[in-house]
Write a protein that holds these residues in place. Structure first.
Motif, mmCIF file in Angstrom:
data_model
loop_
_atom_site.group_PDB
_atom_site.id
_atom_site.type_symbol
_atom_site.label_atom_id
_atom_site.label_comp_id
_atom_site.label_asym_id
_atom_site.label_seq_id
_atom_site.Cartn_x
_atom_site.Cartn_y
_atom_site.Cartn_z
ATOM 1 N N GLN A 290 8.033 15.783 8.059
ATOM 2 C CA GLN A 290 7.741 15.047 6.827
ATOM 3 C C GLN A 290 7.424 13.585 7.137
ATOM 4 O OE1 GLN A 290 10.983 15.043 3.945
ATOM 5 N NE2 GLN A 290 10.166 13.240 2.915
ATOM 6 N N LEU A 291 8.191 13.006 8.061
ATOM 7 C CA LEU A 291 7.952 11.621 8.456
ATOM 8 C C LEU A 291 6.596 11.485 9.142
ATOM 9 C CD1 LEU A 291 8.822 8.700 8.851
ATOM 10 C CD2 LEU A 291 10.157 9.420 10.844
ATOM 11 N N TRP A 292 6.305 12.378 10.064
ATOM 12 C CA TRP A 292 5.044 12.307 10.803
ATOM 13 C C TRP A 292 3.845 12.523 9.877
ATOM 14 C CZ3 TRP A 292 2.185 10.350 14.111
ATOM 15 C CH2 TRP A 292 1.033 10.958 14.623
ATOM 16 N N GLN A 293 3.937 13.499 8.994
ATOM 17 C CA GLN A 293 2.827 13.767 8.082
ATOM 18 C C GLN A 293 2.570 12.595 7.147
ATOM 19 O OE1 GLN A 293 4.149 17.428 6.303
ATOM 20 N NE2 GLN A 293 3.931 18.568 8.230
ATOM 21 N N GLY A 294 3.607 11.823 6.874
ATOM 22 C CA GLY A 294 3.453 10.684 5.989
ATOM 23 C C GLY A 294 2.769 9.487 6.617
ATOM 24 N N ILE A 295 2.745 9.431 7.963
ATOM 25 C CA ILE A 295 2.149 8.266 8.629
ATOM 26 C C ILE A 295 1.014 8.636 9.574
ATOM 27 C CG2 ILE A 295 4.314 6.972 8.496
ATOM 28 C CD1 ILE A 295 4.798 7.604 11.445
ATOM 29 N N GLU A 379 15.671 9.280 2.440
ATOM 30 C CA GLU A 379 15.539 8.270 3.493
ATOM 31 C C GLU A 379 14.195 8.389 4.197
ATOM 32 O OE1 GLU A 379 20.144 7.420 4.909
ATOM 33 O OE2 GLU A 379 19.049 9.122 5.776
ATOM 34 N N VAL A 380 13.758 9.609 4.446
ATOM 35 C CA VAL A 380 12.465 9.814 5.100
ATOM 36 C C VAL A 380 11.332 9.318 4.207
ATOM 37 C CG1 VAL A 380 10.847 11.545 5.975
ATOM 38 C CG2 VAL A 380 13.288 11.714 6.525
ATOM 39 N N SER A 381 11.421 9.604 2.917
ATOM 40 C CA SER A 381 10.389 9.141 1.990
ATOM 41 C C SER A 381 10.307 7.621 1.973
ATOM 42 C CB SER A 381 10.680 9.664 0.579
ATOM 43 O OG SER A 381 10.614 11.079 0.534
ATOM 44 N N PHE A 382 11.468 6.973 1.964
ATOM 45 C CA PHE A 382 11.494 5.514 2.009
ATOM 46 C C PHE A 382 10.897 5.010 3.312
ATOM 47 C CE2 PHE A 382 13.431 1.555 3.360
ATOM 48 C CZ PHE A 382 13.274 0.749 2.239
ATOM 49 N N ALA A 383 11.258 5.658 4.428
ATOM 50 C CA ALA A 383 10.761 5.243 5.740
ATOM 51 C C ALA A 383 9.244 5.338 5.812
ATOM 52 C CB ALA A 383 11.400 6.099 6.832
ATOM 53 N N VAL A 384 8.689 6.399 5.249
ATOM 54 C CA VAL A 384 7.237 6.569 5.263
ATOM 55 C C VAL A 384 6.556 5.401 4.558
ATOM 56 C CG1 VAL A 384 5.334 7.937 4.304
ATOM 57 C CG2 VAL A 384 7.224 9.078 5.465
ATOM 58 N N GLU A 385 7.023 5.049 3.392
ATOM 59 C CA GLU A 385 6.408 3.958 2.633
ATOM 60 C C GLU A 385 6.579 2.623 3.352
ATOM 61 O OE1 GLU A 385 4.395 4.288 0.010
ATOM 62 O OE2 GLU A 385 4.683 6.429 0.463
ATOM 63 N N HIS A 386 7.753 2.410 3.911
ATOM 64 C CA HIS A 386 8.016 1.162 4.621
ATOM 65 C C HIS A 386 7.111 1.027 5.843
ATOM 66 C CE1 HIS A 386 10.095 -2.357 5.936
ATOM 67 N NE2 HIS A 386 10.710 -1.762 6.958
ATOM 68 N N ILE A 387 6.993 2.089 6.619
ATOM 69 C CA ILE A 387 6.149 2.067 7.819
ATOM 70 C C ILE A 387 4.693 1.816 7.430
ATOM 71 C CG2 ILE A 387 5.259 3.446 9.742
ATOM 72 C CD1 ILE A 387 8.000 4.970 9.633
ATOM 73 N N ARG A 388 4.228 2.497 6.413
ATOM 74 C CA ARG A 388 2.829 2.346 5.998
ATOM 75 C C ARG A 388 2.536 0.900 5.572
ATOM 76 N NH1 ARG A 388 -0.009 7.051 5.444
ATOM 77 N NH2 ARG A 388 -1.576 5.941 4.215
ATOM 78 N N GLN A 389 3.437 0.308 4.820
ATOM 79 C CA GLN A 389 3.238 -1.068 4.374
ATOM 80 C C GLN A 389 3.210 -2.032 5.553
ATOM 81 O OE1 GLN A 389 6.277 -1.961 1.490
ATOM 82 N NE2 GLN A 389 5.594 -0.388 0.045
ATOM 83 N N VAL A 390 4.165 -1.870 6.469
ATOM 84 C CA VAL A 390 4.270 -2.772 7.619
ATOM 85 C C VAL A 390 3.049 -2.654 8.516
ATOM 86 C CG1 VAL A 390 5.522 -3.178 9.775
ATOM 87 C CG2 VAL A 390 6.781 -2.946 7.614
ATOM 88 N N VAL A 391 2.654 -1.425 8.848
ATOM 89 C CA VAL A 391 1.533 -1.218 9.767
ATOM 90 C C VAL A 391 0.233 -1.735 9.169
ATOM 91 C CG1 VAL A 391 0.145 0.538 10.933
ATOM 92 C CG2 VAL A 391 2.643 0.709 10.954
ATOM 93 N N LYS A 392 -0.002 -1.456 7.908
ATOM 94 C CA LYS A 392 -1.236 -1.949 7.269
ATOM 95 C C LYS A 392 -1.270 -3.471 7.275
ATOM 96 C CE LYS A 392 -2.071 2.019 4.232
ATOM 97 N NZ LYS A 392 -2.110 2.523 2.831
ATOM 98 N N HIS A 393 -0.135 -4.100 7.023
ATOM 99 C CA HIS A 393 -0.081 -5.564 7.019
ATOM 100 C C HIS A 393 -0.359 -6.125 8.416
ATOM 101 C CE1 HIS A 393 1.248 -9.637 6.049
ATOM 102 N NE2 HIS A 393 2.016 -9.587 7.134
ATOM 103 N N LEU A 394 0.265 -5.532 9.446
ATOM 104 C CA LEU A 394 0.087 -6.041 10.816
ATOM 105 C C LEU A 394 -1.335 -5.799 11.315
ATOM 106 C CD1 LEU A 394 3.451 -4.978 12.508
ATOM 107 C CD2 LEU A 394 2.781 -7.246 11.705
ATOM 108 N N GLN A 395 -1.908 -4.681 10.962
ATOM 109 C CA GLN A 395 -3.267 -4.390 11.429
ATOM 110 C C GLN A 395 -4.297 -5.307 10.779
ATOM 111 O OE1 GLN A 395 -3.596 -0.149 10.736
ATOM 112 N NE2 GLN A 395 -2.957 0.344 12.830
ATOM 113 N N LYS A 396 -3.990 -5.830 9.578
ATOM 114 C CA LYS A 396 -4.890 -6.785 8.930
ATOM 115 C C LYS A 396 -4.834 -8.152 9.585
ATOM 116 C CE LYS A 396 -4.987 -4.828 4.253
ATOM 117 N NZ LYS A 396 -4.589 -5.063 2.831
#
Length: 397
Positions: A290-295, A379-396
């Motif tokens: 679930q975590l991997w599919q989310g990111i 917790e996994v659902s929260f982690a997915v959203e957190h990772i996505r937000q952080v990575v998108k911000h850093l890649q910008k």
């Protein structure tokens, strides 16, 4: 008591570092507490002149049986240690010292290049003592192939040490196949397996798996820190030279007063692991997926390690285009790591990730997420959203 606000600095991050250590299971903590006070089994298990010692010894032996049952081993094949690091040292150094008794010129040892430091460092030390060491290179997924091992064997090879599950990648080695090669080697050689990351996650049955020595750690399977065990096969008999002297405990293999509460804790942890082995790993693997599919669809994301032959809780991911240090700092709502906890103070890129072909930048930008018994879907659902937000911000940026 009011709940801690989401924005409070006192709020702990979600724990996704189970590969580094696991929390002690409540049942384990309860069992340990019965061995620490005057009304419990606090005595020295080696004190055989009174009932306190007898009861402590009985508790330790019951725990030994629980650990043996997890491996389908004979309890007499289990030697208590302070953890997998000591177990690995006893296996490698003990086998080498015993071999040198009959072969003063030394001999040949094989390890994989991505073993835990608890194997690589003893191997390096033995090399300094005159033994020859071959370090097998893994494939791009972190697996050691049978052909690689077979090609490295020599007439004077007396020991092979290859881990069951890599601590950073989660990649699983086929220890049955590798052990069979060692067993059928012309001159025969011992096969040691570091199973710290596989116990409780994968089935271990030493009746069918050709393993001679196997290391365990309690704190990787919801037991206490400071205790582990080494399985030493009795048939055919494996002989090691003791590395700790001072009383001849543990059938002469490992001297020192046994910590009854820690042994009991590891025994209970092993019992729980054995009872849940048919269901728990599958549930954890579902959460990991679930975590991997989310990111997985984030730009520049790459899975490190084998996509299928992988322990249930491991997920090692490279995030191209992200600064590694900033990535780890930005994921402040998640307790994760960049690799082995034993190497977390090092600024060098992971030697494991380098060995499977990652360059320095991508190795630095890799995160190990590891899930466990108490990880939840929320917790996994929260982690997915957190990772996505952080990575998108850093890649910008």
């Amino acid at each position: 008591m009011k709940p801690i606000p989401e924005s409070s600095p006192l709020r702990k991050p979600i724990y996704l570092d189970y590969a580094a250590t696991t929390p002690v299971a409540p049942e384990v903590a309860e069992a340990m507490m019965t061995c620490m006070t005057l009304t419990g089994n606090f005595a020295n298990p080696a004190s055989r002149s009174h009932v306190y010692g007898w009861q402590a010894e009985e508790a330790v032996e019951d725990a030994r049986g629980q650990v043996a049952a997890l491996l389908h081993a004979d309890p007499r094949e289990i030697v208590w240690t302070s953890g997998a690091t000591e177990a690995n040292n006893l296996a490698l150094k003990g086998a080498a010292a015993r071999y040198r008794e009959e072969h003063p010129e030394g001999g040949h040892i094989i390890v994989s290049a991505i073993e835990h430091k608890a194997v690589l460092d003893p191997a390096q030390w033995l090399e300094q003592q005159g033994f020859q060491v071959t370090r097998l290179q893994p494939d791009e997924y972190g697996r050691i192939h049978s052909s690689t091992l077979r090609d490295a064997l020599r007439d004077d090879t007396f020991l092979v040490s290859i881990m069951h599950v890599n601590n950073e990648l989660g990649t699983v080695n086929d220890i049955a196949e590798l052990g069979a090669i060692c067993r059928t080697h012309t001159h025969g050689c011992l096969f040691h397996v570091d199973a710290a990351q596989s116990a409780g996650k994968l089935a271990l049955d030493v009746r069918d798996q050709p393993v001679d020595l196997l290391s365990l750690s309690a704190h990787k399977m919801y037991g206490p820190k400071g205790v582990g065990a080494l399985y030493i096969r009795r048939d055919p008999a494996v002989k090691l030279a003791a590395q700790i002297h001072g009383g001849g405990h543990e059938r002469g293999y490992r001297s020192g007063t046994l910590a009854t509460h820690q042994c009991v804790g590891m025994g209970k942890a092993a019992e729980l692991a054995a009872a849940q082995i048919s269901e728990e790993p599958a549930r954890i693997a579902t959460l990991r997926d679930q975590l991997w599919q989310g990111i997985a669809n984030l730009p520049g994301v790459k899975l490190n390690g084998h996509p299928e032959a992988r322990a249930c809780g491991h997920l090692n991911v490279a995030f191209a285009g992200c600064d590694g240090e900033m990535l780890l700092l930005s994921l402040r709502d998640l307790a994760v790591s960049t690799g082995s906890a034993c190497n977390s103070a090092s600024i060098a890129p992971s030697y494991v990730l380098k060995a499977i072909g990652l360059d320095d930048d991508l190795a630095h930008a890799s995160i190990r997420f590891s899930l466990g018994r108490y990880t939840t879907t929320e917790e996994v659902s929260f982690a997915v959203e957190h990772i996505r937000q952080v990575v998108k911000h850093l890649q910008k940026h």
